[in-house]
Design an enzyme around this catalytic site. Structure first.
Site, PDB file in Angstrom:
ATOM      1  N   GLU A  74      13.416  -3.298   7.391  1.00 16.08           N
ATOM      2  CA  GLU A  74      12.488  -2.169   7.501  1.00 16.08           C
ATOM      3  C   GLU A  74      11.699  -2.189   8.813  1.00 16.08           C
ATOM      4  O   GLU A  74      10.665  -1.522   8.916  1.00 16.08           O
ATOM      5  CB  GLU A  74      11.513  -2.181   6.317  1.00 16.08           C
ATOM      6  CG  GLU A  74      12.152  -2.165   4.943  1.00 16.08           C
ATOM      7  CD  GLU A  74      12.856  -0.856   4.615  1.00 16.08           C
ATOM      8  OE1 GLU A  74      13.010  -0.014   5.521  1.00 16.08           O
ATOM      9  OE2 GLU A  74      13.262  -0.689   3.450  1.00 16.08           O
ATOM     10  N   TYR A 120     -13.422   4.233  -3.973  1.00 15.98           N
ATOM     11  CA  TYR A 120     -12.692   3.226  -3.217  1.00 15.98           C
ATOM     12  C   TYR A 120     -11.268   3.652  -2.898  1.00 15.98           C
ATOM     13  O   TYR A 120     -10.693   3.243  -1.881  1.00 15.98           O
ATOM     14  CB  TYR A 120     -12.722   1.881  -3.951  1.00 15.98           C
ATOM     15  CG  TYR A 120     -14.009   1.146  -3.701  1.00 15.98           C
ATOM     16  CD1 TYR A 120     -14.123   0.240  -2.650  1.00 15.98           C
ATOM     17  CD2 TYR A 120     -15.136   1.395  -4.479  1.00 15.98           C
ATOM     18  CE1 TYR A 120     -15.318  -0.417  -2.393  1.00 15.98           C
ATOM     19  CE2 TYR A 120     -16.336   0.750  -4.225  1.00 15.98           C
ATOM     20  CZ  TYR A 120     -16.416  -0.156  -3.182  1.00 15.98           C
ATOM     21  OH  TYR A 120     -17.607  -0.788  -2.922  1.00 15.98           O
TER      22      TYR A 120
END
Length: 214
Positions: A74, A120
């Site tokens: 990747e 958050y």
């Protein structure tokens, strides 16, 4: 931070993610910027729970592999994030269960795949783009990241897993953990009528913590 410390930290956080079941087998990969502009990257085919700091793939500032084992397949995905987000100091890609599940569901919003359920989630993750399915390692995946032009620090790869870029390794790990927990919440709350944060509440968080949210 010294390169030796970066190597140790990368292996520490990788094992922590593996030990907590956030990615299994030899899945997942991490990269981190070195002081000279190069990269340390997890090798291909190695469990994140069993990394050797001395064998991490080491790239120079020009993108050439100069030492260590062969890197994750990747690498184009990681490179695309560093190219398009100049503030990125680390990239984490996992196959965490709840995020993958959300990427498969047909009604997941491609522009905002992780709902803003908590402050958050907005602060640490921001808006998450859902990208189409690509065969792992496909260079087209990197082109899709470049197509976002740096507007997203986090993406979900359909039927594959999440990717997060952040200023440093710890921030990237924390953001990934928040993404996965928010995906878990989203799945638990499906069909319950639960209320995400309203636009005004999101705006307050975005202003206070200078979050990218467009």
């Amino acid at each position: 931070m010294s390169e030796n410390r970066l190597r140790e930290d990368l292996c520490f956080w990788a094992k922590s993610l593996f030990d907590r079941g956030l990615t299994g087998g030899a899945s997942g990969n991490i990269s981190v910027r070195t002081e000279d502009g190069g990269l340390l990257v997890t090798p291909t085919g190695v469990s994140m729970g069993r990394l050797d700091p001395a064998r991490l793939s080491r790239f120079d500032a020009g993108g050439r592999l100069i030492s260590g084992d062969p890197p994750t397949k990747e690498m184009p995905l990681h490179a695309a994030f560093y190219e398009t987000r100049q503030s990125a100091g680390a990239v984490v890609h996992l196959h965490s269960t709840h995020s993958v599940a959300l990427s498969i569901l047909p009604d997941t919003d491609p522009d905002n795949a992780i709902p803003p359920l908590t402050a958050y989630a907005v602060m640490r993750v921001g808006k998450v783009a859902l990208l189409p399915f690509y065969v792992p390692g496909d260079a087209a995946m990197a082109e899709a990241i470049r197509g976002l032009a740096g507007r997203r620090a986090s993406v979900l790869l359909a039927n594959h897993g999440p990717v997060v870029a952040a200023k440093d390794l710890e921030a990237a790990v924390f953001a990934m953990e928040e993404l996965e927990e928010t995906a878990k919440l989203a799945l638990i709350l499906r069909g319950t009528g639960a209320r995400p944060l309203e636009a005004g509440q999101i705006a307050q968080v975005v202003r206070k913590f200078e979050v990218d949210w467009d």
